[in-house]
Design an enzyme around this catalytic site. Structure first.
Site, short mmCIF file in Angstrom:
data_model
loop_
_atom_site.label_atom_id
_atom_site.label_comp_id
_atom_site.label_asym_id
_atom_site.label_seq_id
_atom_site.Cartn_x
_atom_site.Cartn_y
_atom_site.Cartn_z
N GLU A 101 35.44 40.49 43.13
CA GLU A 101 36.59 40.54 42.20
C GLU A 101 36.04 40.41 40.79
OE1 GLU A 101 39.21 37.25 42.63
OE2 GLU A 101 40.90 38.21 41.62
N ASP A 122 52.10 31.40 48.43
CA ASP A 122 52.00 29.95 48.49
C ASP A 122 53.17 29.28 47.82
OD1 ASP A 122 51.44 30.58 45.88
OD2 ASP A 122 49.67 29.32 45.71
N ASP A 167 43.58 33.68 48.56
CA ASP A 167 42.89 33.52 47.26
C ASP A 167 42.49 32.05 47.12
OD1 ASP A 167 43.61 34.34 43.76
OD2 ASP A 167 41.75 34.28 44.90
N LEU A 214 46.97 29.44 36.28
CA LEU A 214 46.62 29.23 37.69
C LEU A 214 45.22 29.75 37.94
CD1 LEU A 214 49.97 30.41 39.30
CD2 LEU A 214 49.11 28.06 39.22
N SER A 215 44.43 29.04 38.67
CA SER A 215 43.06 29.50 38.91
C SER A 215 42.81 29.87 40.35
CB SER A 215 42.07 28.41 38.50
OG SER A 215 41.93 27.49 39.54
N GLY A 216 43.84 29.87 41.14
CA GLY A 216 43.65 30.20 42.54
C GLY A 216 44.51 29.28 43.35
#
EC number: 3.5.1.25
Lengths: 276, 406
Positions: free
Chosen positions: B143, B269, B294, B328-330
């Site tokens: 990615e 999520d 993710d 958001l980072s994941g």
């Protein structure tokens, strides 16, 4: 003959299944004494098969020492085609019970030499000691198995070309497309079924009523091949009310009057301690 | 029941008392397995006169094909994008843990990183089958770094790149090798992307559009060249606009070449996408929805600070942010949580929820029906679930590799 008249399809199916169950249990099959059963396909016996599966699942009946011989199979249809009679038997019966594959016999419609396949089938029946109970249905044209109108009443297992009536009746299993229905089949002969110790014919629904009338209230006639069983010593016809619509009131009343006697044949066997 | 002597002497297992996902529906059927693949019991009966050697009573469970996660960055303290000496061990550690979530195959994902990281990490992990040691690796998901600066999300800006002239060669310089790469996410508006997309696709690598500010026609052009996936739909791309739907518009585009499909990843999520947006995407193009976790390093770990790629992230409850920001980072969701959330939020059927985590990712990667299905001949990678879609047991090649409570 015994004419067993039940109120509806479900009751007729259950009566027939109980009869088969009791026959097997009374026979007490074992490793040296197999019960041989002739079996049909089609929509009529589905309810009966469901009931037999139920009896197996309840522990009341085992097919471990039962050998089966199916009446017929289409010619040229791949064995795993969803409408082949092999698929029918697997999905509606064999996969749900404890029968061994080597004890089941269905004609191979893709054999290289079809008549040899038929002859071999006859020999297998003989080798198994003959058929104890042959269960069958009736076509709208009065045929038993694929013994179409005009079939010899002493015929043996052979290749038959299907009648137009039969092709039309079976089209519903092939998306209603007449061109997809096989035109030939291998079938046990009328004579083959007559050799069985006992014959049970399942007949349900108004569309079979005329065929039933021709089979039991008219003479023995090769145009209505089920009529041959008038000359068998042990024939039992299991019907629902609708199938009797073309019979004489007198016939129906007579046999209905005997139901209390005939129902003894399907009473639950005395209960034994369940084997583990 | 006696054992069968047949075409193969290998033992046959029959899963009974279960409902299996087959032909897009839950069927009350037994599942038969031999030599790690789903067996046709009718053939076994008539051709081989065979039986099951062993019966597994599933107690009414649902059996679905094992889940396939095509976007997972690490977990349990492991970060796939860290250039360490024992990347292989790290991947194996996570591979074993995710069996608990019903995942039987996955694509370890690397976020935007400098070439040194790719050169070090990629050679250490090969495509390989799963087993009792853990879920199978289908290949890396790269990615970045060929993504848009405007839409970098949590990716470190200093390692972003553009395609230089010579497209694929430059890519190879950056990555080092493409041998065990399954998916590449890139931004198609970067000049020179067309030939890269085409050449990657021809090599059998799935090209995904993501972290991009592309408009719809740029996205459609990329699809014409072979792109077939959208990385986490809605996130890190232009929002849907009624006069230029952007990448989101691919879901209903009429310029997808015949015989091809566009799939899109969704992080279900409950945080990355509003349930209403999830429903819009699902209803617009249900057969393309691919559930992805993710998941990042912190998945499976308690709240606190952890590393992701070249950056630090912070866990707060079910949220994972770039430390000091609200980006958001994941996610730290697990695949089975995503399946349950997706079903609940979209109101879809059990069968659709399960297919989004199994059939669709398998179709995306071109590995169906071997994976992602319970057809005769498919690999027997299975997940046994209860009514509430909680994982009870996981199987790979017909062998139990995880069971709840053990």
């Amino acid at each position: 003959m015994k004419l067993i008249i039940l109120n509806d399809y479900d009751q007729a199916s259950e009566w027939a299944a109980k009869y088969i169950r009791n026959k097997i249990l009374q026979f007490s099959p074992g490793p040296n004494k197999y019960f041989t059963l002739g079996l049909p396909t089609g929509s009529t016996p589905l309810g009966c098969y469901k009931k037999l599966i139920e009896y197996y699942k309840n522990g009341d009946l085992s097919f471990q020492y039962v050998k089966t011989f199916n009446m017929d199979e289409y010619v040229g249809l791949p064995r795993d085609h969803p409408e082949s009679y092999h698929s029918f038997m697997w999905n509606n019966f064999f996969k749900h019970i404890d029968i061994k594959a080597e004890n089941t016999h269905i004609l191979d419609g893709n054999a290289a030499d079809l008549q040899a396949e038929c002859d071999s089938f006859e020999k297998k029946i003989t080798a198994a000691g003959g058929i104890q109970l042959f269960v069958g249905g009736i076509g709208p044209d009065g045929h038993i198995a694929f013994n179409e109108p005009g079939s010899s009443l002493v015929s043996r297992t052979r290749v038959k070309t299907l009648a137009k009536d039969t092709i039309m009746a079976n089209a519903r299993f092939f998306d209603g497309d007449l061109s997809k229905v096989p035109t030939m089949a291998l079938t046990v002969g009328v004579g083959t079924v007559m050799d069985a110790k006992e014959v049970m014919i399942l007949i349900t629904g108004a569309h079979k009523a005329f065929a039933l009338y021709k089979a039991i209230e008219e003479g023995v006639n090769h145009m209505w091949t089920v009529s041959a069983f008038q000359q068998h010593p042990q024939t039992i016809f299991v019907c629902d009310e609708d199938a009797t619509l073309e019979l004489r009131v007198k016939t129906v009343k007579y046999f209905k009057g005997m139901m209390h006697v005939h129902n003894k044949l399907v009473e639950s066997p005395p209960s034994e301690p369940k084997k583990n | 029941m006696p054992s069968n002597k047949s075409v193969s002497d290998a033992p046959i297992t029959q899963f009974i008392n279960c409902r299996i996902l087959r032909d897009n529906e839950l069927q009350r059927e037994d599942l038969w397995v031999r030599e790690g693949r789903i067996l046709d019991p009718e053939k076994l009966f008539f051709d081989e006169q065979g039986y099951a050697d062993k019966r597994v009573d599933c107690g009414g469970s649902i059996i679905a094909p094992g889940f396939i996660d095509v976007q997972i960055n690490g977990g349990y303290g492991i970060d796939f994008s860290q250039a360490s000496e024992d990347v292989s061990d790290g991947v194996s550690f996570v591979a074993k843990k995710i069996l608990e979530h019903g995942v039987t195959s996955f694509c370890p994902t690397l976020v935007t990183s400098p070439p040194e990281v790719y050169h070090k990490v990629l050679p250490q992990v090969k495509v390989h089958d799963g087993g009792p040691h853990g879920a199978g690796v289908l290949g890396f998901h790269l990615e970045g770094p060929f993504i848009s600066a405007e839409k970098k999300g949590a990716h470190p800006e200093k390692y972003l790149r553009t395609f230089k002239s010579g497209g694929l060669e430059h890519l190879m310089e950056v990555y080092g090798s493409l041998d065990d790469v399954a998916i590449v996410t890139l931004a198609p508006e970067l000049p020179g992307s067309q030939s890269v997309v085409r050449e990657l696709s021809q090599r059998g690598i799935t090209v995904s559009l993501g972290h991009s500010a592309a408009d719809l026609s740029q996205a459609e052009e990329a699809v014409q060249q072979g792109a077939s996936f959208i990385t986490h739909l809605f996130n890190a791309m232009l929002p849907f606009h009624h006069r230029d739907p952007g990448i989101v518009g691919l879901l209903t585009s009429d310029r997808i070449p015949a015989g091809r499909a566009v799939y899109y990843g969704m992080i279900a999520d409950g945080i990355h996408t509003n349930p209403a947006a999830l429903r819009i995407a699902h209803r617009a193009h249900p057969s393309g929805l691919v559930l992805v976790t993710d998941a990042i390093t912190a998945m499976g770990l308690p709240p606190g600070r952890h590393t992701l790629g070249q950056q630090v992230i912070e866990i707060q409850g079910l949220h994972a942010y770039v430390a000091g920001t609200k980006t958001l980072s994941g996610s730290i969701a697990t695949m089975d949580m995503c399946v349950r959330h997706f079903k609940q939020a979209s109101g879809c059927s059990v069968q659709e929820a399960l297919e989004a985590a199994s059939l669709h990712p398998a179709q995306l990667l071109g590995i169906s029906p071997k994976k992602g299905k319970l057809d005769y001949g498919s690999d027997a990678d299975l997940v046994l679930l209860d009514e509430g879609l909680n994982v009870k047991a996981t199987y790979i090649s017909g062998e139990e590799v995880w069971r709840k409570g053990q």
